[in-house]
Design an enzyme around this catalytic site. Sequence first.
Site, PDB file in Angstrom:
ATOM      1  N   HIS A 190       0.892  -1.166   0.000  1.00  0.00           N
ATOM      2  CA  HIS A 190       0.000   0.000   0.000  1.00  0.00           C
ATOM      3  C   HIS A 190       0.928   1.213   0.000  1.00  0.00           C
ATOM      4  O   HIS A 190       1.445   1.611   1.041  1.00  0.00           O
ATOM      5  CB  HIS A 190      -0.882  -0.031   1.243  1.00  0.00           C
ATOM      6  CG  HIS A 190      -1.808   1.137   1.365  1.00  0.00           C
ATOM      7  ND1 HIS A 190      -3.156   0.987   1.572  1.00  0.00           N
ATOM      8  CD2 HIS A 190      -1.594   2.470   1.289  1.00  0.00           C
ATOM      9  CE1 HIS A 190      -3.733   2.187   1.625  1.00  0.00           C
ATOM     10  NE2 HIS A 190      -2.795   3.108   1.460  1.00  0.00           N
ATOM     11  N   ASP A 317     -10.495  -3.736  -4.350  1.00  0.00           N
ATOM     12  CA  ASP A 317     -10.277  -3.214  -2.991  1.00  0.00           C
ATOM     13  C   ASP A 317     -11.609  -3.136  -2.245  1.00  0.00           C
ATOM     14  O   ASP A 317     -11.896  -2.142  -1.562  1.00  0.00           O
ATOM     15  CB  ASP A 317      -9.568  -1.852  -3.015  1.00  0.00           C
ATOM     16  CG  ASP A 317      -9.047  -1.453  -1.632  1.00  0.00           C
ATOM     17  OD1 ASP A 317      -9.173  -2.259  -0.687  1.00  0.00           O
ATOM     18  OD2 ASP A 317      -8.517  -0.344  -1.495  1.00  0.00           O
ATOM     19  N   HIS A 321     -17.672  -1.407   5.193  1.00  0.00           N
ATOM     20  CA  HIS A 321     -17.731  -0.691   6.473  1.00  0.00           C
ATOM     21  C   HIS A 321     -19.181  -0.574   6.891  1.00  0.00           C
ATOM     22  O   HIS A 321     -20.069  -0.445   6.045  1.00  0.00           O
ATOM     23  CB  HIS A 321     -17.112   0.712   6.348  1.00  0.00           C
ATOM     24  CG  HIS A 321     -15.620   0.694   6.240  1.00  0.00           C
ATOM     25  ND1 HIS A 321     -14.796   0.385   7.301  1.00  0.00           N
ATOM     26  CD2 HIS A 321     -14.801   0.928   5.194  1.00  0.00           C
ATOM     27  CE1 HIS A 321     -13.533   0.433   6.909  1.00  0.00           C
ATOM     28  NE2 HIS A 321     -13.502   0.749   5.629  1.00  0.00           N
TER      29      HIS A 321
HETATM   30  O1  DOR Z   1      -9.858   2.595   1.458  1.00  0.00           O
HETATM   31  C1  DOR Z   1      -9.270   1.659   1.992  1.00  0.00           C
HETATM   32  N1  DOR Z   1      -9.901   0.816   2.824  1.00  0.00           N
HETATM   33  N2  DOR Z   1      -7.969   1.494   1.756  1.00  0.00           N
HETATM   34  C2  DOR Z   1      -7.242   0.580   2.419  1.00  0.00           C
HETATM   35  O2  DOR Z   1      -6.097   0.453   2.134  1.00  0.00           O
HETATM   36  C3  DOR Z   1      -7.842  -0.232   3.483  1.00  0.00           C
HETATM   37  C4  DOR Z   1      -9.271  -0.394   3.249  1.00  0.00           C
HETATM   38  C5  DOR Z   1      -9.998  -0.975   4.433  1.00  0.00           C
HETATM   39  O3  DOR Z   1      -9.526  -1.955   5.003  1.00  0.00           O
HETATM   40  O4  DOR Z   1     -11.091  -0.504   4.736  1.00  0.00           O
END
Ligand code: DOR
Length: 436
Positions: A190, A317, A321
């Site tokens: 990263h 990615d 959340h």
């Molecule tokens: O936006 C992101 N979310 N970038 C990351 O590198 C980690 C990831 C996460 O784990 O939520």
Amino acid sequence: MASKKYDLAITGGRVIDPELGFGRIADVFIKDGRVARISSEGKSAKLLQNFDKDQIIDATGKLVVPGLIDIHVHLREPGREDEETVFSGCRAAAAGGFTSVCCMPNTNPVIDNQETVKFVQDRAGDADARVYVVGAITKRSEGTELSEIGDLVKVGAVAISDDGRYLQNPQIMRRALEYAGMFDIPVMQHAEDSFLVAGAVMNESYQSARLGMAGAPPVAEEIAVQRDIALCRVTGSRLHIQHVTTRAAVDAIRKAKAEGVRVTCEVTPHHLVLTDEEIGKEFNTSLRCNPPLRSREDQEGVLEGLVDGTIDCIASDHAPHSMEEKDCEFDLAPPGMIGLETTLGLIKTHVIDKGYLSWADVIRKMTVNPAKILNLPGGRLQEGVAADITIIDPDKKWTVREKDIRSLSKNTPFIGWKLTGRAHMTLLGGKEVFRR
Ligand code: DOR
């Protein structure tokens, strides 16, 4: 009378194998979970007479491709099963056309030891996709002490990464590359210098100045990438730059590749489709991600790298959340957005339909290229391989709706977007795991 010779036939689709450059109308026959035969249009009419109706999948007008591979997802297990589980993430993967996913170790606890790798593998046992585990480079991903990399590899870790964080210490990074090189796995980085991005919530640009938000300068990525290319050069090991977002980083990777440095990289659909101009419109917290959405100028540099082959693959990615944590002020929201179910449609609509890449290019960057980077078995559609197959409806028009999302989290800025192209059916080892 059912066919005994084969279990299943996928007929009349355009079969693409990116390795053989194979893109013709053909029938694919499956037996015991493997691709047993691929025959050109019309050549199997007689054979198909023996098939029961439910043994035939009519793929006329569709693309039949190797199961898609996403080498950058977050499955949140162990620790945040409210956001995603291995099982739910794999259901989302199957709906997005992915048959293999590589999960990042930034879980709680971090995947930095054999037990945790095995735990995730165990959870993936009967899931709708194959799950490959990426182990942490350093213990707890704290950047100070290497994990037992040999131990991680022994139980099947396919790469190491401290994703979410940049491994700032160059001495530890050098050692990590040396160890990874001994096992021929890449270090996935990263790449954002942590000092330069400390406190940042979006890209540093005219937009961040206008909105009064702390910015992460693009040069943080450039510096990180340049340093790691230098370390990659001296170690001779393999480096994979995750979610590249800037023209300068792409230029550095292009130059290093021309020199023979063993560096590869990926790009996400959101960095290809969105810019930092979106943030000020609604302050939608789904737009907050790391690295941040960049300026149009950087996005164009990344698109150039995608087109000329500097960028090897496309990865979502997928970063689930919870609503509770995303439903807040922009600068307080955790970074990341989900992506498994929208990647294909976004790429078809905004990359293929805009003339940047062909379907064959996209399939290559979503199958055989990621498979090669991580030494994974999939990514090909040839006789003898496991029947991980995605049937894509390339012209399907659809709208992203929250109620259709299979991921446990709904944090995507693409709700309401009208897209073209979607996975129609996904087979894992010859077994149907998803059908629209
Ligand atoms: O936006 C992101 N979310 N970038 C990351 O590198 C980690 C990831 C996460 O784990 O939520």
